[in-house]
Motif scaffolding. Structure first.
Motif, PDB file in Angstrom:
ATOM      1  N   ASP A 156       0.843  -1.183   0.000  1.00  3.24           N
ATOM      2  CA  ASP A 156       0.000   0.000   0.000  1.00  3.24           C
ATOM      3  C   ASP A 156       0.886   1.244   0.000  1.00  3.24           C
ATOM      4  O   ASP A 156       2.087   1.164   0.302  1.00  3.24           O
ATOM      5  N   THR A 157       0.297   2.370  -0.327  1.00  3.29           N
ATOM      6  CA  THR A 157       1.020   3.639  -0.335  1.00  3.29           C
ATOM      7  C   THR A 157       0.405   4.569   0.700  1.00  3.29           C
ATOM      8  O   THR A 157      -0.803   4.834   0.673  1.00  3.29           O
ATOM      9  N   ARG A 158       1.247   5.046   1.600  1.00  4.30           N
ATOM     10  CA  ARG A 158       0.807   6.005   2.610  1.00  4.30           C
ATOM     11  C   ARG A 158       1.370   7.375   2.251  1.00  4.30           C
ATOM     12  O   ARG A 158       2.562   7.522   1.988  1.00  4.30           O
ATOM     13  N   ASP A 176       5.344   9.836  -0.868  1.00  5.63           N
ATOM     14  CA  ASP A 176       4.670   8.540  -0.838  1.00  5.63           C
ATOM     15  C   ASP A 176       5.574   7.511  -0.165  1.00  5.63           C
ATOM     16  O   ASP A 176       6.726   7.313  -0.574  1.00  5.63           O
ATOM     17  N   VAL A 177       5.031   6.871   0.868  1.00  5.54           N
ATOM     18  CA  VAL A 177       5.781   5.871   1.619  1.00  5.54           C
ATOM     19  C   VAL A 177       5.138   4.505   1.382  1.00  5.54           C
ATOM     20  O   VAL A 177       3.977   4.296   1.762  1.00  5.54           O
ATOM     21  N   PRO A 178       5.843   3.549   0.729  1.00  2.26           N
ATOM     22  CA  PRO A 178       5.250   2.206   0.529  1.00  2.26           C
ATOM     23  C   PRO A 178       5.210   1.440   1.840  1.00  2.26           C
ATOM     24  O   PRO A 178       6.166   1.457   2.623  1.00  2.26           O
ATOM     25  N   THR A 179       4.101   0.795   2.095  1.00  2.00           N
ATOM     26  CA  THR A 179       3.939  -0.023   3.296  1.00  2.00           C
ATOM     27  C   THR A 179       3.445  -1.404   2.892  1.00  2.00           C
ATOM     28  O   THR A 179       2.739  -1.561   1.885  1.00  2.00           O
ATOM     29  N   SER A 180       3.815  -2.394   3.677  1.00  3.13           N
ATOM     30  CA  SER A 180       3.407  -3.778   3.408  1.00  3.13           C
ATOM     31  C   SER A 180       2.258  -4.163   4.324  1.00  3.13           C
ATOM     32  O   SER A 180       2.253  -3.826   5.511  1.00  3.13           O
ATOM     33  N   ARG A 181       1.307  -4.868   3.755  1.00  7.48           N
ATOM     34  CA  ARG A 181       0.144  -5.320   4.505  1.00  7.48           C
ATOM     35  C   ARG A 181       0.015  -6.835   4.329  1.00  7.48           C
ATOM     36  O   ARG A 181       0.012  -7.350   3.216  1.00  7.48           O
TER      37      ARG A 181
END
Length: 463
Positions: free
Chosen positions: A83-85, A228-233
């Motif tokens: 996801d992108t935060r 934009d900070v990529p995050t893993s879910r």
């Protein structure tokens, strides 16, 4: 003599229980990529390992070339989605300069700790507008070059709640930005229409319509940058398809289709019925054969239900619906059975059975210049208890292990094993016999001791 037997028997039992060494029958070299320093390594387990290991993988070890055990962590990888935060911050100290042609120039220099922006927003309280904006960047604040294409900011509240005041920025390493707003003062037509009518008698002699046009500046409250900070879910455990060893279907007298499935003890979690049949809805039950104890006792396998579901497929014109998958808790077994209730309907034409299940990996620390191997298939091997806190911490902190692959399976050269006393002592009948003998010996000892005490009491005292 009886007392000595009572003391020696427990010692013999304990010695026999500890004297057994568990041999591992199979091994596979671990093909690890070349490395110059210590590294995390992950070895995915495959069908050969699943087929020969016990439940819980108690008889699985990692050894180095010297035959020493290497602590490892057995894990089930998870499926992740990215996801992108969006992180926003207000531009520091913007510098404004009106342009001669009616535009506005805003110059901004990022601070040292600011990340590279992926976009920017011009926050304004205005509604019902269209505004053309250009963005330029510079490595030194002197030489400017266009950054992306000109964009149009807008607000169409008059017609619909549609608004956009942000601009996407292409990737750049520049730290100086210049925003140019064209025609910062715009003319806006009023929503109201002034109507003047002149009457002569009952007849209209003149009508005048007047529209008010307001010259409104494009007010900007602040400029915000966006990073934009990529995050893993985590979406669940990683799954993979496992081809089955074979299946056989029969029709019984209870109007049921019985499908017997053989696998190689993979950690399965679902079966999918592959069939060309259409327009059906049937109840299906999945059972597993508890065959280990039954085989030892020479009895028929006992079937245990692990899941039930309704499989269906509706195929009529534009109506397309199907559900052919049956899920169940992770199970490792050689034999499964699916029973489909047909009642008076014709049986389904089963083409294949597709199996899927969890993925398992062995994760350990590999040293440079060292070779490793998997050894497994040891009857009665106890589950190892390793200190894996460090491995868990490395994985939790985001260190991804290097993927290694197991090589070809070979049978280990194992010396002929002596008689295993532990197997004899684990036999319930032998244990009952040994306990009975010990109880009889203990009883005889107590009886003899009581006779001696009585004989001592009857001895006459010397006068």
């Amino acid at each position: 003599m009886i007392t000595r037997l009572l003391l020696i028997c427990p010692l013999l039992i304990a010695a026999a229980a500890t004297a057994d060494e568990i041999p591992f029958r199979l091994e596979r070299p671990i093909e690890v990529p070349e490395r110059e320093q210590e590294d995390l390594v992950a070895v995915p387990l495959d069908r050969e390992v699943f087929a020969a290991t016990a439940d819980g993988f108690a008889d699985l070890r990692v050894q180095n070339a010297a035959g020493n055990e290497i602590p490892y962590l057995l894990r089930r990888p998870a499926d992740t989605a990215t996801d992108t935060r969006h992180r926003y911050w207000t531009a520091p100290d913007p510098m404004l300069r009106p342009l001669e042609e009616g535009g506005l120039e805003i110059t901004i220099t990022l601070e040292e700790d600011d990340p590279q922006p992926d976009g920017l927003c011009l926050d304004t309280p205005l509604k019902n507008f269209e505004q053309r904006v250009r963005v330029e960047s510079s490595p030194d604040g002197t030489n400017w070059q266009p950054l992306g294409q000109p964009a149009v900011l807008f607000d169409y509240t008059r017609y619909m709640d549609v608004r956009n005041t942000c601009i996407e920025l292409p990737e750049t390493a520049h730290r100086h930005f210049r925003i140019i707003v064209d025609d910062v003062t715009a003319e806006q037509q009023s929503d109201l229409l002034e109507l003047t009518r002149r009457l002569r008698g009952n007849e209209e002699s003149e009508r005048t319509e007047q529209i008010t046009v307001d010259r409104r500046p494009f007010r900007i409250d602040r400029v915000r940058f966006r990073h934009d900070v990529p995050t893993s879910r985590i979406e669940g455990l990683e799954k993979r398809d496992y081809p089955i060893a074979g299946f056989k279907q029969t029709q019984n007298e209870d109007q049921q289709t019985v499908i017997d499935i053989r696998t190689r003890r993979e950690p399965l979690t679902s079966f999918t019925i592959a069939t060309d049949s259409r327009n059906y809805s049937r109840r299906a039950v999945v059972q597993v054969a508890d065959s280990t104890e039954a085989d030892r006792a020479g009895e028929a396998a006992k079937w245990r239900e692990i899941a039930s579901a309704t499989i269906s497929r509706i195929d009529f014109k534009s109506l397309q619906q199907e559900e052919r998958e049956i899920t169940f808790p992770e199970t490792r077994a050689e034999r499964y059975r699916i029973t489909i209730e047909n009642r008076d309907s014709p049986p389904l034409d089963i083409n294949d059975i597709e199996a899927a299940g969890n993925v398992y990996e062995v994760v350990f620390l590999a040293q440079p210049g060292e070779s490793y191997r998997l050894v497994y298939d040891g009857d009665g091997a106890p589950a190892p208890e390793y200190d894996v806190a460090a491995l868990r911490t490395m994985l939790r902190e985001g260190y991804e292990p290097t993927l290694a692959t197991p090589g070809p399976e070979t049978t280990r050269t194992v010396a002929p094993q002596p008689f295993r006393w532990s197997e004899l002592l684990n036999d319930r009948r032998i244990l009952v016999t040994v306990i009975t003998i010990l109880v009889v010996i203990l009883g005889l000892g107590l009886y003899q001791a009581s006779r001696r005490i009585e004989a001592g009491d009857e001895t006459p005292e010397a006068s």
